[in-house]
Design a protein around this motif. Structure first.
Motif, mmCIF file in Angstrom:
data_model
loop_
_atom_site.group_PDB
_atom_site.id
_atom_site.type_symbol
_atom_site.label_atom_id
_atom_site.label_comp_id
_atom_site.label_asym_id
_atom_site.label_seq_id
_atom_site.Cartn_x
_atom_site.Cartn_y
_atom_site.Cartn_z
ATOM 1 N N SER A 1 -22.158 0.010 34.792
ATOM 2 C CA SER A 1 -21.969 -0.834 33.782
ATOM 3 C C SER A 1 -22.858 -1.277 34.191
ATOM 4 N N SER A 2 -24.349 -1.215 33.944
ATOM 5 C CA SER A 2 -25.510 -2.124 34.768
ATOM 6 C C SER A 2 -26.217 -1.476 33.883
ATOM 7 N N TYR A 3 -26.228 -0.258 32.861
ATOM 8 C CA TYR A 3 -27.509 0.354 32.700
ATOM 9 C C TYR A 3 -26.351 0.254 30.566
ATOM 10 N N GLY A 4 -27.675 0.695 29.990
ATOM 11 C CA GLY A 4 -27.439 1.280 28.594
ATOM 12 C C GLY A 4 -27.444 2.602 28.888
ATOM 13 N N MET A 5 -26.516 3.434 27.655
ATOM 14 C CA MET A 5 -26.289 4.809 27.672
ATOM 15 C C MET A 5 -26.493 5.623 26.298
ATOM 16 N N GLY A 6 -27.124 6.268 26.129
ATOM 17 C CA GLY A 6 -27.272 7.020 24.954
ATOM 18 C C GLY A 6 -27.059 8.114 24.816
ATOM 19 N N TRP A 7 -26.571 8.553 23.733
ATOM 20 C CA TRP A 7 -26.991 10.336 23.317
ATOM 21 C C TRP A 7 -28.032 10.846 21.989
ATOM 22 N N PHE A 8 -28.458 12.417 22.747
ATOM 23 C CA PHE A 8 -29.486 12.322 22.263
ATOM 24 C C PHE A 8 -29.474 13.514 21.544
ATOM 25 N N ARG A 9 -29.758 14.384 20.515
ATOM 26 C CA ARG A 9 -29.524 15.765 19.986
ATOM 27 C C ARG A 9 -31.091 16.626 20.335
ATOM 28 N N GLN A 10 -31.173 17.989 20.315
ATOM 29 C CA GLN A 10 -32.211 18.855 20.274
ATOM 30 C C GLN A 10 -31.755 19.901 19.335
ATOM 31 N N ALA B 1 -26.877 7.985 19.487
ATOM 32 C CA ALA B 1 -26.160 7.266 19.502
ATOM 33 C C ALA B 1 -26.132 6.030 20.784
ATOM 34 N N ALA B 2 -26.140 4.778 20.392
ATOM 35 C CA ALA B 2 -26.220 4.410 22.546
ATOM 36 C C ALA B 2 -25.722 3.409 21.906
ATOM 37 N N ILE B 3 -25.406 2.799 23.468
ATOM 38 C CA ILE B 3 -24.250 1.651 23.834
ATOM 39 C C ILE B 3 -24.711 1.124 24.993
ATOM 40 N N SER B 4 -24.728 0.121 24.485
ATOM 41 C CA SER B 4 -25.802 -0.902 25.812
ATOM 42 C C SER B 4 -24.694 -1.394 26.863
ATOM 43 N N ARG B 5 -25.362 -1.637 28.347
ATOM 44 C CA ARG B 5 -24.682 -2.217 28.748
ATOM 45 C C ARG B 5 -23.960 -3.517 28.379
ATOM 46 N N ILE B 6 -23.151 -4.610 29.071
ATOM 47 C CA ILE B 6 -22.327 -5.882 29.368
ATOM 48 C C ILE B 6 -21.538 -6.202 27.624
ATOM 49 N N VAL B 7 -22.464 -5.680 26.911
ATOM 50 C CA VAL B 7 -20.996 -6.227 25.828
ATOM 51 C C VAL B 7 -20.730 -4.705 24.684
ATOM 52 N N GLY B 8 -21.581 -3.714 25.346
ATOM 53 C CA GLY B 8 -21.163 -2.771 24.776
ATOM 54 C C GLY B 8 -21.806 -2.144 23.091
ATOM 55 N N SER B 9 -22.605 -2.914 22.307
ATOM 56 C CA SER B 9 -23.472 -3.131 21.567
ATOM 57 C C SER B 9 -23.489 -1.669 21.096
ATOM 58 N N THR B 10 -23.211 -1.170 19.850
ATOM 59 C CA THR B 10 -23.356 0.239 19.534
ATOM 60 C C THR B 10 -25.080 0.589 18.710
ATOM 61 N N TYR B 11 -25.730 1.755 18.032
ATOM 62 C CA TYR B 11 -26.372 2.122 17.430
ATOM 63 C C TYR B 11 -26.617 3.572 17.216
ATOM 64 N N TYR B 12 -26.944 3.291 15.912
ATOM 65 C CA TYR B 12 -26.759 5.205 15.759
ATOM 66 C C TYR B 12 -27.414 5.644 15.336
ATOM 67 N N GLY B 13 -27.967 6.712 14.864
ATOM 68 C CA GLY B 13 -28.884 7.066 14.261
ATOM 69 C C GLY B 13 -28.701 7.313 12.568
ATOM 70 N N ASP B 14 -29.382 7.888 11.245
ATOM 71 C CA ASP B 14 -29.086 7.543 10.427
ATOM 72 C C ASP B 14 -28.747 8.471 10.129
ATOM 73 N N SER B 15 -28.240 9.813 10.109
ATOM 74 C CA SER B 15 -28.176 11.265 9.952
ATOM 75 C C SER B 15 -26.622 11.460 10.697
ATOM 76 N N VAL B 16 -25.969 10.380 11.554
ATOM 77 C CA VAL B 16 -24.823 10.841 12.001
ATOM 78 C C VAL B 16 -23.763 8.913 11.861
ATOM 79 N N LYS B 17 -24.066 8.597 10.961
ATOM 80 C CA LYS B 17 -24.018 7.048 10.953
ATOM 81 C C LYS B 17 -21.966 7.900 9.894
ATOM 82 N N GLY B 18 -21.181 6.755 10.778
ATOM 83 C CA GLY B 18 -19.676 6.984 9.687
ATOM 84 C C GLY B 18 -19.180 8.253 10.724
ATOM 85 N N ARG B 19 -20.301 9.156 10.866
ATOM 86 C CA ARG B 19 -18.903 10.364 11.409
ATOM 87 C C ARG B 19 -18.966 10.191 12.608
ATOM 88 N N PHE B 20 -20.272 9.594 13.676
ATOM 89 C CA PHE B 20 -20.128 9.567 15.322
ATOM 90 C C PHE B 20 -19.632 8.284 15.798
#
Length: 120
Positions: free
Chosen positions: A30-39, A49-68
């Motif tokens: 729970s102390s780590y921010g976590m993310g997904w990347f692809r190659q 995409a990424a999800i922050s520690r503590i409050v779980g704020s989420t972030y998405y790459g433009d190409s995946v918004k709305g689908r992931f």
């Protein structure tokens, strides 16, 4: 040292769905921010995409918004990526990362990756 293991990849038809999982060894996950990347072959590693520690704020790459959709379960030391409406361009090795800072967008630790292949 954080150990990360991805699972859930596979071969799927365009328009289908997958759920990727990332299991973390660290008991203070729970102390780590976590993310997904692809190659994809011949391309640089891309932020998904990424999800922050503590409050779980989420972030998405433009190409995946709305689908992931990224989520985490701190009680189980698990992170997930729900992938819907898959496209052939989503074909790549997907990696999870653990970030000692807040956001999850700059990992210090990486998993070995799981292959996602989308057929037409």
């Amino acid at each position: 040292q954080v150990q990360l293991v991805e699972s859930g990849g596979g071969l799927v038809q365009a328009g289908g769905s997958l759920r990727l999982s990332c299991a973390a060894s660290e008991r203070i996950f729970s102390s780590y921010g976590m993310g997904w990347f692809r190659q994809a072959p011949g391309k640089e590693r891309e932020f998904v995409a990424a999800i922050s520690r503590i409050v779980g704020s989420t972030y998405y790459g433009d190409s995946v918004k709305g689908r992931f959709t990224i989520s985490r379960d701190n009680a189980k030391n698990m992170m997930y990526l729900q992938i819907n409406s898959l496209k052939p361009d989503d074909t790549a090795v997907y990696y999870c990362g653990a970030d000692r800072s807040y956001s999850g967008r700059n990992p210090d630790y990486w998993g070995q990756g799981t292959q996602v292949t989308v057929s037409t």
